[in-house]
Scaffold this motif. Structure first.
Motif, short mmCIF file in Angstrom:
data_model
loop_
_atom_site.label_atom_id
_atom_site.label_comp_id
_atom_site.label_asym_id
_atom_site.label_seq_id
_atom_site.Cartn_x
_atom_site.Cartn_y
_atom_site.Cartn_z
N SER A 134 0.84 -1.19 0.00
CA SER A 134 0.00 0.00 0.00
C SER A 134 0.88 1.24 0.00
N ALA A 167 2.35 4.74 0.91
CA ALA A 167 2.44 5.69 2.02
C ALA A 167 2.30 7.11 1.47
N SER A 168 1.56 7.92 2.19
CA SER A 168 1.36 9.30 1.74
C SER A 168 2.58 10.14 2.07
N SER A 205 2.73 11.05 5.73
CA SER A 205 3.21 10.04 6.67
C SER A 205 4.70 9.84 6.54
N ILE A 206 5.25 10.05 5.34
CA ILE A 206 6.68 9.88 5.16
C ILE A 206 7.46 11.03 5.79
N SER A 240 4.61 -4.48 5.69
CA SER A 240 3.40 -3.82 6.22
C SER A 240 2.97 -4.37 7.57
N GLU A 293 5.33 2.51 12.62
CA GLU A 293 4.39 2.71 11.50
C GLU A 293 5.04 3.54 10.39
N ASP A 294 5.75 4.60 10.77
CA ASP A 294 6.39 5.45 9.76
C ASP A 294 7.50 4.70 9.04
N ARG A 320 7.57 1.43 8.55
CA ARG A 320 6.90 0.51 7.63
C ARG A 320 6.47 1.24 6.36
N ASN A 321 5.89 2.42 6.53
CA ASN A 321 5.47 3.21 5.36
C ASN A 321 6.64 3.56 4.46
N ILE A 338 7.78 0.45 2.48
CA ILE A 338 6.80 0.18 1.42
C ILE A 338 6.95 1.19 0.29
N ASP A 339 7.16 2.45 0.64
CA ASP A 339 7.25 3.51 -0.37
C ASP A 339 8.50 3.35 -1.24
#
Length: 506
Positions: free
Chosen positions: A13, A15-16, A19-20, A247, A254-255, A257-258, A261-262
């Motif tokens: 998914s 990451a915005s 969030s990054i 994820s 959480e950041d 993980r994002n 993913i990114d």
């Protein structure tokens, strides 16, 4: 470590940007425009923090999967140690019966690898991989009860079926955590477990043989029993110790993980990550994947031949059975060192083909020494085995990183890796028959066949390098002509590496 029990459906998914960039703890002072800032930046995070996250991934993933492969390689190759420990005479094996027992392992092993990688994607790695480990560990343990040639054949067939999913599965698994440019080093560390297994296997077999006669079991039976029980124990632990996807990784915030993913999303140019049968066919019908099969075939035949027959080759040089077990260790140690070294520099220089050609050339030198040296010079021949190990083992990780890195999209990558490993592993059948007892001690046919296979790998690598260079040039020209850039990545999401935005590694 804690297990990760979350769903895998959103592992990629997006990451915005908020969030990054919004985590002030992780990205403190993260202003890439600040004149006092000297660090380089990528996706809104300093390379210092990126390296820290990668170290955390390495710490939680690599030691464990390497241990799993060590056990796998130990269990498939210990038949060579068992042979030297007396299995052949106890089971009354004659002619090519030992070679056949070594070969049947690969029959179901090869055909099960593609389905296994698809199942790993559909199911959770922390359930699929430990489950197949439990099965092959039980089979290995029960091999201590084998008392006939037929029983040995049956056990080896089902051992191959159970082990089929681990090597391609973990190779694919690592590609779900690391960028393409980071995979060679990680696969090298993972595969170096095979060389450690070879070194440790000889030492372990030497020690286990001392149990000869205990509980009514011969030394070779103890080898199967102890190594099988160890596999079962670690497989059970793997249900709780293995992570699934970025994820759901509980060791990351959480950041973080994002961010992981990114970066994977950017590395894959936003290619598809979901399952669709068309991605399977993309891999099966892509002629470039079959080039990689040829390259890997030319390497895997020497690797398996080395693993299965090195104790026999050393023994035929005039050493005792016990010393042959011990002397099989140094070549593996040398191979382990160069496997990691080559993997590191392959990633650092972003090159695959030249390293494969170089390693294959070193291996050819080692086998040429074995081919040309008379029995009166066992020391020179032994040096040839060390040189050969320094060439054949490092190539494996580079070939697999090349295969996975040049296949676009999760499913195509998984199938391409399984196809390469599965089809090429049919070469294990060849490996099992090229070193025949009647050819000892020179083994002209075995050494000559291996040299020919290595030349096939060199030819395939040169073809691959020219092909990928030409395709990259064509894509660059297309992007310039059509004004295609990264903002249009969604248009090519289902095209895999055929996307004009995808660039092949050479």
């Amino acid at each position: 470590m804690a297990t990760t029990n979350g769903s895998h459906t959103d592992e990629y998914s997006i990451a915005s940007p908020t969030s990054i960039l919004g985590n002030k703890t992780l990205y403190e002072d993260a202003d890439p425009e600040a004149p006092s800032e000297k660090q380089s930046w990528r996706h809104g995070i300093s390379l210092k923090h990126e390296k820290a996250i990668l170290r955390r991934l390495d710490f939680h993933l690599l030691p464990f999967v390497s241990l799993l492969y060590l056990l796998s390689f130990l269990d498939r190759s210990n038949i060579g140690n068992a042979k030297v420990a007396g299995m052949v005479s106890d089971l009354h094996l004659v002619g090519l019966q030992y070679n056949t027992a070594a070969a049947v392992f690969f029959i179901l092993y090869c055909f099960a690898e593609i389905p296994s990688n698809v199942l790993l994607k559909l199911l959770r790695p922390s359930r699929w991989i430990p489950s197949i480990m439990v099965i092959w560990g039980i089979i290995m343990t029960l091999m201590c009860l084998v008392n006939s040639y037929a029983g040995l054949l049956v056990a080896r067939v089902f051992l191959g079926l159970a082990e089929a999913g681990l090597f391609p599965g973990v190779t694919f698994y690592l590609s779900l955590w690391y960028k393409r440019s980071e995979q060679s080093k990680r696969v090298a560390i993972f595969f170096s477990a095979a060389t450690i297994a070879g070194a440790f296997g000889g030492l372990l077999a030497y020690a286990i043989e001392k149990l000869e006669g205990r509980a009514g079991l011969r030394g070779w039976q103890w080898i199967f029993l102890i190594e099988g029980l160890v596999t079962v124990a670690f497989a059970v632990a793997a249900y709780w110790l293995m992570y699934d996807y970025p994820s759901t990784a509980t060791f990351l915030t959480e950041d973080e993980r994002n961010f992981v993913i990114d970066r994977l999303k950017h590395d894959s140019t936003d290619l598809a990550t979901h399952y669709d049968i068309k991605f399977v066919w993309q891999a099966l019908t892509d002629w470039k994947c079959w080039i990689q099969v040829c390259i890997y075939l030319g390497i895997i035949i020497p690797v398996y031949a080395f693993s299965i027959f090195i104790p026999t080759i050393i023994q035929e040089l005039g050493y005792t059975a016990s010393n042959a077990q011990l002397l099989s260790t140094p070549p593996y140690i040398a191979g382990c060192f160069f496997t990691i070294l080559v993997g590191v520099y392959s990633d650092k220089l972003h090159l695959r083909g030249p390293f494969i050609v170089g390693c294959a050339s070193v291996a050819i030198t080692g086998y040429s020494i074995l081919y040309a040296t008379p029995p009166s010079l066992p020391g020179v021949s032994y040096a040839g085995t060390v040189i050969a190990a320094c060439g054949v083992f490092p190539s494996i990780a580079v070939v697999l990183a090349w295969t996975g890195g040049n296949a676009g999209g999760d499913i195509k990558r998984g199938v391409a890796l399984a196809l390469t490993i599965g089809v090429a592993n049919l070469g294990g059948i060849c490996s099992s028959f090229i070193y025949r007892s009647r050819d000892a001690p020179r083994f002209y046919i075995g050494h000559g066949t291996v040299i020919g296979c290595l030349l096939l790998s060199v030819l395939g690598s040169c073809t691959g390098m020219v092909t990928y260079w030409r395709l990259n040039k064509q894509k660059e020209e297309l992007c310039r002509r059509e004004n295609i850039d990264q903002s249009q990545a969604h248009r090519f999401r289902d095209m895999g590496d055929a996307s004009p935005l995808f660039r092949y590694t050479i």
